[in-house]
Scaffold this motif. Sequence first.
Motif, PDB file in Angstrom:
ATOM      1  N   ILE A   1     -10.074  10.613  11.261  1.00 39.95           N
ATOM      2  CA  ILE A   1     -10.427   9.389  10.564  1.00 39.95           C
ATOM      3  C   ILE A   1     -11.777   9.550   9.891  1.00 39.95           C
ATOM      4  O   ILE A   1     -12.232   8.692   9.164  1.00 39.95           O
ATOM      5  CB  ILE A   1     -10.486   8.175  11.521  1.00 39.95           C
ATOM      6  CG1 ILE A   1     -11.420   8.490  12.685  1.00 39.95           C
ATOM      7  CG2 ILE A   1      -9.109   7.815  12.015  1.00 39.95           C
ATOM      8  CD1 ILE A   1     -11.867   7.257  13.425  1.00 39.95           C
TER       9      ILE A   1
ATOM     10  N   VAL B   1     -12.765   9.310  -0.413  1.00 39.63           N
ATOM     11  CA  VAL B   1     -12.673   7.916  -0.837  1.00 39.63           C
ATOM     12  C   VAL B   1     -11.594   7.191  -0.036  1.00 39.63           C
ATOM     13  O   VAL B   1     -11.778   6.048   0.368  1.00 39.63           O
ATOM     14  CB  VAL B   1     -12.366   7.832  -2.342  1.00 39.63           C
ATOM     15  CG1 VAL B   1     -12.379   6.390  -2.795  1.00 39.63           C
ATOM     16  CG2 VAL B   1     -13.372   8.630  -3.128  1.00 39.63           C
ATOM     17  N   LEU B   2     -10.464   7.873   0.182  1.00 43.20           N
ATOM     18  CA  LEU B   2      -9.379   7.243   0.932  1.00 43.20           C
ATOM     19  C   LEU B   2      -9.824   6.935   2.359  1.00 43.20           C
ATOM     20  O   LEU B   2      -9.497   5.888   2.905  1.00 43.20           O
ATOM     21  CB  LEU B   2      -8.148   8.154   0.963  1.00 43.20           C
ATOM     22  CG  LEU B   2      -7.485   8.427  -0.383  1.00 43.20           C
ATOM     23  CD1 LEU B   2      -6.219   9.256  -0.180  1.00 43.20           C
ATOM     24  CD2 LEU B   2      -7.153   7.130  -1.098  1.00 43.20           C
ATOM     25  N   LEU B   3     -10.569   7.860   2.948  1.00 39.30           N
ATOM     26  CA  LEU B   3     -11.013   7.646   4.324  1.00 39.30           C
ATOM     27  C   LEU B   3     -11.981   6.479   4.423  1.00 39.30           C
ATOM     28  O   LEU B   3     -11.984   5.749   5.405  1.00 39.30           O
ATOM     29  CB  LEU B   3     -11.665   8.913   4.876  1.00 39.30           C
ATOM     30  CG  LEU B   3     -10.707  10.044   5.255  1.00 39.30           C
ATOM     31  CD1 LEU B   3     -11.483  11.257   5.725  1.00 39.30           C
ATOM     32  CD2 LEU B   3      -9.737   9.606   6.327  1.00 39.30           C
ATOM     33  N   ALA B   4     -12.805   6.328   3.391  1.00 33.41           N
ATOM     34  CA  ALA B   4     -13.785   5.245   3.421  1.00 33.41           C
ATOM     35  C   ALA B   4     -13.153   3.906   3.054  1.00 33.41           C
ATOM     36  O   ALA B   4     -13.848   2.919   2.888  1.00 33.41           O
ATOM     37  CB  ALA B   4     -14.939   5.556   2.472  1.00 33.41           C
ATOM     38  N   SER B   5     -11.846   3.877   2.895  1.00 30.24           N
ATOM     39  CA  SER B   5     -11.138   2.628   2.598  1.00 30.24           C
ATOM     40  C   SER B   5     -10.421   2.170   3.862  1.00 30.24           C
ATOM     41  O   SER B   5     -10.342   2.905   4.835  1.00 30.24           O
ATOM     42  CB  SER B   5     -10.123   2.877   1.485  1.00 30.24           C
ATOM     43  OG  SER B   5      -8.978   3.504   2.011  1.00 30.24           O
ATOM     44  N   PRO B   6      -9.864   0.944   3.851  1.00 27.81           N
ATOM     45  CA  PRO B   6      -9.220   0.462   5.083  1.00 27.81           C
ATOM     46  C   PRO B   6      -7.869   1.109   5.377  1.00 27.81           C
ATOM     47  O   PRO B   6      -7.197   0.675   6.304  1.00 27.81           O
ATOM     48  CB  PRO B   6      -9.021  -1.040   4.812  1.00 27.81           C
ATOM     49  CG  PRO B   6      -9.705  -1.346   3.541  1.00 27.81           C
ATOM     50  CD  PRO B   6      -9.903  -0.086   2.820  1.00 27.81           C
ATOM     51  N   LEU B   7      -7.459   2.103   4.623  1.00 26.29           N
ATOM     52  CA  LEU B   7      -6.173   2.751   4.892  1.00 26.29           C
ATOM     53  C   LEU B   7      -6.168   3.377   6.279  1.00 26.29           C
ATOM     54  O   LEU B   7      -7.146   3.975   6.704  1.00 26.29           O
ATOM     55  CB  LEU B   7      -5.920   3.862   3.871  1.00 26.29           C
ATOM     56  CG  LEU B   7      -5.457   3.473   2.480  1.00 26.29           C
ATOM     57  CD1 LEU B   7      -5.390   4.722   1.619  1.00 26.29           C
ATOM     58  CD2 LEU B   7      -4.099   2.806   2.530  1.00 26.29           C
TER      59      LEU B   7
ATOM     60  N   LYS C   1       0.835  -1.192   0.000  1.00 25.28           N
ATOM     61  CA  LYS C   1       0.000   0.000   0.000  1.00 25.28           C
ATOM     62  C   LYS C   1       0.871   1.243   0.000  1.00 25.28           C
ATOM     63  O   LYS C   1       0.616   2.206  -0.708  1.00 25.28           O
ATOM     64  CB  LYS C   1      -0.869   0.020   1.257  1.00 25.28           C
ATOM     65  CG  LYS C   1      -2.005  -0.952   1.223  1.00 25.28           C
ATOM     66  CD  LYS C   1      -2.854  -0.763   2.458  1.00 25.28           C
ATOM     67  CE  LYS C   1      -3.737  -1.967   2.692  1.00 25.28           C
ATOM     68  NZ  LYS C   1      -4.471  -1.900   3.931  1.00 25.28           N
TER      69      LYS C   1
END
Lengths: 307, 367, 243
Positions: free
Chosen positions: B365, B206-212, B3
């Motif tokens: 987050i 979009v990044l926040l709504a991902s498991p990152l 990642k």
Amino acid sequence: MNSIEVKNICKSYKDTKALEDISFEVKKGEIFGLIGPDGAGKTTLFRILTTLLLKDSGSAGVEGFDVEKDYKAIRRIIGYMPGRFSLYQDLSVEENLNFFATVFDTTVKANYELIKDIYVQLEPFKTRRAGKLSGGMKQKLALCCALIHQPEILFLDEPTTGVDPVSRKEFWEMLKKLKDKGITILVSTPYMDEAFLCDRIALIQSGRIMDINTLEGIILKFPKKLYAIKSDNMYKLNSDLKECGMCDTVYIFGEYLHLTPKSSECSGLEDYLSEKGHTGIEISQIKATVEDCFMDLMSRHGSTNNE
Amino acid sequence: MKKFWGFVIKECLHLLRDYRTMIILVGMPIAQVILFGFAIRNELDSLRIGILDNSRDNVTTEITSKLLSSGYFILDGYFNRHEEIEAAFEGGRIKEAVVFGSSFAEDILRDNRADIQIITDASEPNMANLALSYTSGIIQNYAASLSEEQQIPLSIGTEVKMLYNEEMKSVFMFVPGIMALILMLISAMMTSITIAREKELGTLEVLLASPLKPLQIILGKVAPYLLLSMINVAFILIVSTTVFGMPIRGSLLLLVAECALFIMTALSLGILISAISNSMQVAMAISLVGLMLPTVLLSGFIFPVENMPYALQVFSHILPAKWFLIIIKNIMLKGTGFAYIWKETGILLFMTAVLLTVSIKKFKIRL
Amino acid sequence: MNDLIINTENLTKKFGNFTACDNISFNVKKGEIFGFLGANGAGKTTAIRMLCGLSQPTSGHATIAGYDIYKDTEKIKLNIGYMSQKFSLYEDLTVKENIEFYGGIYRLPSKEIRERSKKLIGELGLESVQNKLIGSLPLGWKQKLAFSVAVFHTQKVVFLDEPTGGVDPVTRRQFWELIYKAADEGISVFVTTHYMDEAEYCGRISMMVDGRIAAMGTPKELKGSFNVGSMYDVFLHLARGTK
């Protein structure tokens, strides 16, 4: 089994209420449409369900996970496409897709089967920067990126806004195929005519859900008789009907006017219009459309935008 | 790990696509060094001075002629009485006055020391400070040669300011400052802008709504700028040593390591700024006003910290650039080792740790 | 000929090898509502930019309100109104300030601005919110106000680029009533939309496909010529045909 369960959610920003007492469920594998204009609270609701925003009260769960406590688990299983085009405009189609694949610890290859149908349309442009794509193509790319990790649920916030009718139709055809693969889809739209493509819909306005049902269910509940009417001078027809005092509501609807009469019949109407000098008059009773229902519900909820 | 690399590649692509910014980021450091080195030479040239010589012996005459032959000073005239000096300053005729005490030569021979009073027009503090340094430098030079001649240690009481910059080349004073400035600019401002950009364009959603995890997002965004900043350090060092003959007397490895530390400090500042700003504009404004201005004005880059009002001196302690300047000057000009700069290094380490912790905590987050 | 507010002949715009608008010819009469439809990327925006004097055509002729689009771009800008969903009003100014600002831009005398602002605020029923910031109003109100401001200074033609996107159904209809009223008063309306029911409200429609005008006529004529029941089918027929 429900994929999404929402109970009595409220959310306010300072002194404006964005969501008031919202409750609904989305069944596993269905396409659920949230239909309402901009500012109805659709995006706020999406952000709460995608764990991006905290609600004030009520409870919400996605696939059995709580949106606040278990946000990490939810973020692994959802695909989210925000209302605004949220890809990197300066990266190419391919680069965007690869990036989102690595974000979810996967590769484009491993998930090619799922996105194949959509990606083949994008393939000719794969080296083009995302910012240079047409509106319809952008939406397809965004959908691909949201699908890249095989999510269980798709959250699509106004995916078809600003997209022309043909691209919209194609987009919905894709959603149907995804549904067949078992993906639950929550989609919002301001276009009322897209309601017939959803399994069930919720009509939302000013932060409140006015009705939830299948399309047929909503249309059957339309409480009044509805007539479509036209004449050779539509502009005059509109103002004459509004003045005549025989109609509850008169709305323009494409090439017709839709009206609900005050009394149960509208027999006198044709004579009145002839008297007013109208020619080419056609009157027929019709079935309501979602838009008729929406406007009727709006008036009963006292939430038209004017006063 | 995958990642992280995916993120780094993406970030590098952004940088490469935006070639205008790229040119500025790489070209600016070189341009700045050359600009400061050649154009803004902070050197004295024909400063008008007056001399009050109460002794008029062979030593004072020799010192006077050394001053005047240096090329930095032009004699406006000799004074007879102390009162005349003030009038000359008020009339704007002179910028500096040198006053020798009576029986100057005798004092030196008898007590091995004598005092000279140097008066400067401090309404131009920078010039005044410079003139003071130059004058005392010349006098110390003379004192040194005199001691050698007489085989006894002599001292002439003036303050010594430019001991480690014997040739008095101003570019030596500026290179560390420019380095601090550039690293601040690229590391802090660019990172804050690049994260704020994701917020503004909605891609962060979009990044926040991902498991990152926040840390992954931050590290991925910051890594390319660390690399870019190190490249810039190399450029600046090459230009300043080859074009201006700037020495690196200490360990190069230590120098690079300290630069890397300062870059980390600046990067964490940048992350903190982006955490509290919602748009590129805000991030830029905070970086410029909150970081660039203090770095330029208060770190000792242009104005010596010792000349500042007390309150500003205290304030300068919280500027990473101040400590960085001390470290760099020590390594490059004095050639000192880590033993002399461990305190400053410690301060920078501490600052970085605090800033990083706060900014990762502050990094939301959610939206 | 004075009745032709917009008149274009073989208007063409090329970007390098790409022809965004290919020999477009049409005219819009005084007081006509002209619908300008087409898929995303068909060249609508390019055409509107040329007609508003924001971009020079590669070849062809056009006049707007009698002014040439090559020579008189400044005069054109004074005689047209423009609104789109993306740009309409300044969010951080109040209702009143916005109206007065636009009046000022178009060099109306300040007395007239005051009188007409007052009248407009009255007509739209905005007295209670006239000193509120635009940003705090619902989208539907904003769009109606934006339209009124766009026609505020002009007696000639107004360009509307997807004015009703995302607006609720009731307000959308009120918006079209405003359009009808303006047209009735002699203002020509040039409008793009993705709502096919709104296409039916237009006097005449042109359908753009790949930079060309593929069909033009009244909604009735278009439906007749393709032998279909709704404008949606006409659109589908034309736009799908390109693939």
